[in-house]
Write a protein that holds these residues in place. Structure first.
Motif, PDB file in Angstrom:
ATOM      1  N   VAL A   1      52.689  -8.609  -4.025  1.00 32.34           N
ATOM      2  CA  VAL A   1      51.519  -9.019  -3.251  1.00 32.34           C
ATOM      3  C   VAL A   1      50.279  -8.872  -4.119  1.00 32.34           C
ATOM      4  O   VAL A   1      50.089  -7.847  -4.781  1.00 32.34           O
ATOM      5  CB  VAL A   1      51.383  -8.174  -1.967  1.00 32.34           C
ATOM      6  CG1 VAL A   1      50.169  -8.614  -1.164  1.00 32.34           C
ATOM      7  CG2 VAL A   1      52.651  -8.279  -1.126  1.00 32.34           C
ATOM      8  N   THR A   2      49.416  -9.871  -4.119  1.00 32.57           N
ATOM      9  CA  THR A   2      48.242  -9.848  -4.995  1.00 32.57           C
ATOM     10  C   THR A   2      47.307  -8.701  -4.649  1.00 32.57           C
ATOM     11  O   THR A   2      46.991  -7.863  -5.476  1.00 32.57           O
ATOM     12  CB  THR A   2      47.488 -11.191  -4.898  1.00 32.57           C
ATOM     13  OG1 THR A   2      48.405 -12.251  -5.200  1.00 32.57           O
ATOM     14  CG2 THR A   2      46.317 -11.233  -5.865  1.00 32.57           C
TER      15      THR A   2
ATOM     16  N   GLN B   1      48.135  -4.414  -2.408  1.00 30.92           N
ATOM     17  CA  GLN B   1      49.502  -4.423  -2.928  1.00 30.92           C
ATOM     18  C   GLN B   1      50.401  -3.523  -2.081  1.00 30.92           C
ATOM     19  O   GLN B   1      50.814  -2.439  -2.477  1.00 30.92           O
ATOM     20  CB  GLN B   1      49.508  -3.964  -4.391  1.00 30.92           C
ATOM     21  CG  GLN B   1      50.668  -4.560  -5.176  1.00 30.92           C
ATOM     22  CD  GLN B   1      50.463  -4.437  -6.658  1.00 30.92           C
ATOM     23  OE1 GLN B   1      50.507  -3.340  -7.203  1.00 30.92           O
ATOM     24  NE2 GLN B   1      50.240  -5.566  -7.330  1.00 30.92           N
TER      25      GLN B   1
ATOM     26  N   LEU C   1      49.815 -13.555  -1.412  1.00 29.17           N
ATOM     27  CA  LEU C   1      51.162 -13.650  -1.945  1.00 29.17           C
ATOM     28  C   LEU C   1      51.610 -15.109  -2.021  1.00 29.17           C
ATOM     29  O   LEU C   1      51.424 -15.863  -1.074  1.00 29.17           O
ATOM     30  CB  LEU C   1      52.146 -12.859  -1.082  1.00 29.17           C
ATOM     31  CG  LEU C   1      53.629 -12.980  -1.413  1.00 29.17           C
ATOM     32  CD1 LEU C   1      53.930 -12.419  -2.800  1.00 29.17           C
ATOM     33  CD2 LEU C   1      54.462 -12.272  -0.354  1.00 29.17           C
TER      34      LEU C   1
END
Length: 253
Positions: free
Chosen positions: A212-213, A216, A248
């Motif tokens: 996940v960008t 997180q 994401l």
């Protein structure tokens, strides 16, 4: 639309996204009727104040009609329907044991897509009977897709197809129901920390979170529920699919 004093129907309400949504809406003053399969309702235990669980298969017409009739009989006016019920088995189009089982593909579409449509159409009929508010609005329907609708991974062919169908219905449903003052919005979550995820080990869960960008981590069901309340109260949101995924973008596997 004002949540306080409204009646809401939430599917898949015995656990996960549905349970979090039912609790959040009840906490905001809604009278919530949650639908789930009989075994899930039996296992759910005590519910928050304002939440009533009813056993119903979302893919069948009569149980859903019965639930809507119960809302009317209790003297409430349905204003909100939230579709959270869904299943996510994994299988490839062609695997070591042969081609994807056709019955499994049909079952996933039946629950995720047909079930969503079934509840949406019957809830819309119920909502449309009530008087609109001062802005001509009678209610809101929130459906649940997934980012797999746009970036389905290996083994997600049935799930991705079903959720793409939910996303694809959104603008047409909004246009169909506009004359009745009913908005339709879809939420497409990323990876949410639901009971479905509990079966994965910590290492797998950490690996998923790492993709996940930002932030997180896995999403919480309560974050989905908060988005439902925001969509409900934001009268200019309509006909849109909203990603809730921490930026994401799913890789192939």
């Amino acid at each position: 639309m004002d949540i306080t004093g409204s009646a809401a129907l939430v599917t898949g309400a015995a656990s996960g996204l549905g349970a979090a949504t039912a609790a959040a809406l009840a906490a905001r003053g809604a009278t919530v009727y949650g639908l789930d399969l009989p075994k899930a309702v039996e296992a759910a235990g005590e519910q928050p104040d304002g939440v009533t669980l009813l056993a119903a298969d979302v893919t069948a017409e009569e149980p859903v009609r019965a639930a809507l009739a119960r809302i009317d009989a209790d003297g409430h006016r349905l204003r909100l329907a939230v579709n959270c019920a869904g299943i996510a088995p994994s299988a490839r189009i062609l695997g070591r044991k042969g081609p994807h089982d056709l019955a499994l593909f049909q079952a996933v579409l039946n629950v995720n897509l047909l079930g969503t449509f079934n509840v949406m159409r019957l809830a819309a009929e119920s909502i449309a009977r009530h008087e609109p508010d001062g802005h001509g609005q009678r209610g809101v329907i929130v459906n649940t897709a997934s980012i797999a609708a746009f970036e389905g991974q290996v083994g997600q062919i049935a799930y991705a197809a079903s959720k793409a169908g939910v996303a694809g219905m959104t603008i047409t449903a909004a246009r169909d129901l506009a004359q009745y003052g009913i908005r339709v919005v879809t939420i497409a979550p990323g990876i949410v920390d639901t009971p479905m995820m509990a079966g994965f080990g910590d290492e797998v869960r950490a690996g998923l979170a790492a993709g996940v960008t930002f932030p997180q981590r896995l999403a919480e069901p309560t974050e989905y529920a908060r988005l439902v309340t925001m969509v409900t109260e934001h009268d200019y949101l309509n006909g849109e699919t909203i990603r809730m995924d921490g930026a994401l973008r799913m890789a192939a596997r």
